[in-house]
Enzyme design. Structure first.
Site, mmCIF file in Angstrom:
data_model
loop_
_atom_site.group_PDB
_atom_site.id
_atom_site.type_symbol
_atom_site.label_atom_id
_atom_site.label_comp_id
_atom_site.label_asym_id
_atom_site.label_seq_id
_atom_site.Cartn_x
_atom_site.Cartn_y
_atom_site.Cartn_z
ATOM 1 N N CYS A 1 -10.894 3.676 -0.029
ATOM 2 C CA CYS A 1 -9.463 3.815 0.267
ATOM 3 C C CYS A 1 -9.199 2.947 1.487
ATOM 4 O O CYS A 1 -9.964 2.993 2.462
ATOM 5 C CB CYS A 1 -9.149 5.288 0.570
ATOM 6 S SG CYS A 1 -7.496 5.520 1.264
ATOM 7 N N THR A 2 -8.129 2.170 1.428
ATOM 8 C CA THR A 2 -7.888 1.203 2.502
ATOM 9 C C THR A 2 -7.472 1.866 3.819
ATOM 10 O O THR A 2 -7.463 1.216 4.855
ATOM 11 C CB THR A 2 -6.832 0.159 2.075
ATOM 12 O OG1 THR A 2 -5.644 0.842 1.628
ATOM 13 C CG2 THR A 2 -7.359 -0.730 0.970
ATOM 14 N N HIS A 3 -7.131 3.144 3.780
ATOM 15 C CA HIS A 3 -6.842 3.846 5.037
ATOM 16 C C HIS A 3 -8.131 4.120 5.831
ATOM 17 O O HIS A 3 -8.087 4.236 7.053
ATOM 18 C CB HIS A 3 -6.156 5.192 4.769
ATOM 19 C CG HIS A 3 -4.691 5.098 4.466
ATOM 20 N ND1 HIS A 3 -4.213 4.628 3.271
ATOM 21 C CD2 HIS A 3 -3.593 5.419 5.213
ATOM 22 C CE1 HIS A 3 -2.879 4.676 3.287
ATOM 23 N NE2 HIS A 3 -2.485 5.145 4.450
ATOM 24 N N ASP A 20 0.870 -1.173 0.000
ATOM 25 C CA ASP A 20 0.000 0.000 0.000
ATOM 26 C C ASP A 20 0.911 1.228 0.000
ATOM 27 O O ASP A 20 2.112 1.121 0.289
ATOM 28 C CB ASP A 20 -0.892 0.000 1.259
ATOM 29 C CG ASP A 20 -1.807 1.216 1.336
ATOM 30 O OD1 ASP A 20 -2.335 1.643 0.283
ATOM 31 O OD2 ASP A 20 -1.999 1.769 2.436
ATOM 32 N N SER A 21 0.314 2.386 -0.278
ATOM 33 C CA SER A 21 1.079 3.626 -0.176
ATOM 34 C C SER A 21 1.509 3.865 1.263
ATOM 35 O O SER A 21 2.359 4.720 1.510
ATOM 36 C CB SER A 21 0.215 4.801 -0.635
ATOM 37 O OG SER A 21 -0.891 4.927 0.241
ATOM 38 N N TYR A 42 -0.458 8.482 -2.310
ATOM 39 C CA TYR A 42 -0.395 8.243 -3.755
ATOM 40 C C TYR A 42 -1.511 9.022 -4.481
ATOM 41 O O TYR A 42 -1.392 9.310 -5.682
ATOM 42 C CB TYR A 42 -0.604 6.759 -4.066
ATOM 43 C CG TYR A 42 0.605 5.844 -3.911
ATOM 44 C CD1 TYR A 42 1.860 6.306 -3.523
ATOM 45 C CD2 TYR A 42 0.470 4.469 -4.174
ATOM 46 C CE1 TYR A 42 2.942 5.435 -3.392
ATOM 47 C CE2 TYR A 42 1.553 3.600 -4.051
ATOM 48 C CZ TYR A 42 2.783 4.082 -3.667
ATOM 49 O OH TYR A 42 3.846 3.222 -3.549
ATOM 50 N N CYS A 102 -4.394 -1.255 -2.025
ATOM 51 C CA CYS A 102 -4.460 0.189 -2.213
ATOM 52 C C CYS A 102 -5.325 0.438 -3.437
ATOM 53 O O CYS A 102 -5.003 -0.040 -4.538
ATOM 54 C CB CYS A 102 -3.045 0.729 -2.440
ATOM 55 S SG CYS A 102 -2.972 2.479 -2.810
ATOM 56 N N THR A 113 -5.790 3.223 -4.963
ATOM 57 C CA THR A 113 -5.141 4.155 -5.883
ATOM 58 C C THR A 113 -4.095 3.431 -6.734
ATOM 59 O O THR A 113 -4.012 3.654 -7.953
ATOM 60 C CB THR A 113 -4.473 5.300 -5.081
ATOM 61 O OG1 THR A 113 -5.414 5.783 -4.125
ATOM 62 C CG2 THR A 113 -4.060 6.429 -5.976
HETATM 63 N N1 DGL Z 1 -4.652 3.233 0.873
HETATM 64 C C1 DGL Z 1 -4.615 3.969 -0.356
HETATM 65 C C2 DGL Z 1 -5.857 3.679 -1.184
HETATM 66 O O1 DGL Z 1 -6.564 2.722 -0.893
HETATM 67 C C3 DGL Z 1 -4.326 5.376 0.016
HETATM 68 C C4 DGL Z 1 -4.220 6.318 -1.082
HETATM 69 C C5 DGL Z 1 -3.176 7.367 -0.999
HETATM 70 O O2 DGL Z 1 -2.034 7.066 -0.678
HETATM 71 O O3 DGL Z 1 -3.526 8.505 -1.321
HETATM 72 O O4 DGL Z 1 -6.153 4.322 -2.146
#
Ligand code: DGL
Length: 260
Positions: free
Chosen positions: A179-181, A6-7, A38, A69, A71
């Protein structure tokens, strides 16, 4: 060995479901926190990072890679699938179940800019949206808050309220976490929803898809003692390490400042 990236630490919300479903597997996770977020970055940059991270995860022994992720999936998964000879599981906002279950005919999607303009999301949207009104919102600032382990401060709740309240006011009965965050903010989101809408998080479905692909790939389950290695291009802070250890019974090692 399941590779995950992930990012940043958002993909841990997917690791949570993977390790619940497959506690005997070993995992190697790469958090690109140095380059996080990202969301606003160019597609070429994300493809480049995803490619380098994929090489690294393969070197570590990954048999399958979960792009945890949305993104990175939007930007890079077709490139990865056509350039590497192992299965990839990607993430995309779970618009389909939200649309199918919506009674009000209004659905909210909270995601990054990169995800909302990605071909996967746009195709799924065009395919399943029908008459349902889909309200999209870029969750600016939320990824950065989660990276700092801020899940429920006044500021983060204010941001969430600004994004979600207008969706509810327009009648949304499902809020898709694209978004996984964002699942780290689940409790704060639930407080705002107050029962008015359901949260849709595709992490469990992604874990189930990973299990299915693994079963297709090999007959025997893992024999070695499972272990988990967590690499970060920045660092895993103390609170994040505590969260990670609560997600698995396997021994965990943390490697910070790892440059790829
Ligand atoms: N966890 C990433 C996602 O699901 C985060 C995106 C990001 O880094 O902006 O998109």
């Amino acid at each position: 060995m399941i590779g995950i990236f992930d990012s940043g630490i958002g993909g841990l919300s997917v690791f949570k479901e993977l390790s619940k479903l497959m506690p005997k597997e070993s995992y190697v996770y790469f958090s690109d926190s140095l380059n996080c977020p990202y969301g606003p970055k160019k597609t070429d940059f994300i493809i480049d990072r995803s490619t380098k991270i994929t090489y690294f995860l393969i070197e570590q022994g990954a048999d399958i890679i979960v792009v945890a992720c949305n993104t990175a999936t939007a930007a890079a998964i077709s490139y990865l699938r056509s350039n590497f000879d192992l299965p990839f599981v990607g993430m995309e906002p779970a618009i389909k179940p939200a649309v199918l279950h919506s009674k009000s005919g209004v659905v909210g999607v909270l995601a990054t800019a990169g995800t909302l303009k990605g071909p996967l999301y746009l195709n799924t949207l065009a395919h399943f949206k029908g008459d349902v009104k889909v309200i999209e919102r870029v969750g600016d600032g939320l990824v950065e808050a989660v990276e700092k382990a801020d899940f429920d401060s006044k500021d983060v709740k204010k941001l969430l309220r600004n994004y979600i309240e207008p969706m509810l006011n327009q009648g949304a009965d499902h809020i898709v976490l694209g978004c996984t965050h964002y699942p780290f903010l689940q409790r704060s989101i639930e407080e705002i929803l107050d029962g008015r809408a359901e949260i849709v998080n595709p992490a469990l479905a992604v874990a189930q898809q990973t299990l299915k692909l693994l079963k297709e790939q090999k007959a025997a389950p893992a024999k070695e003692q499972p272990f988990c290695k967590f690499y970060s291009s920045a660092s895993f802070t103390e609170p994040i390490q505590i969260i990670i250890k609560s997600l698995t019974a396997a021994p965990c090692s943390f490697i910070d400042s790892f440059s790829i």
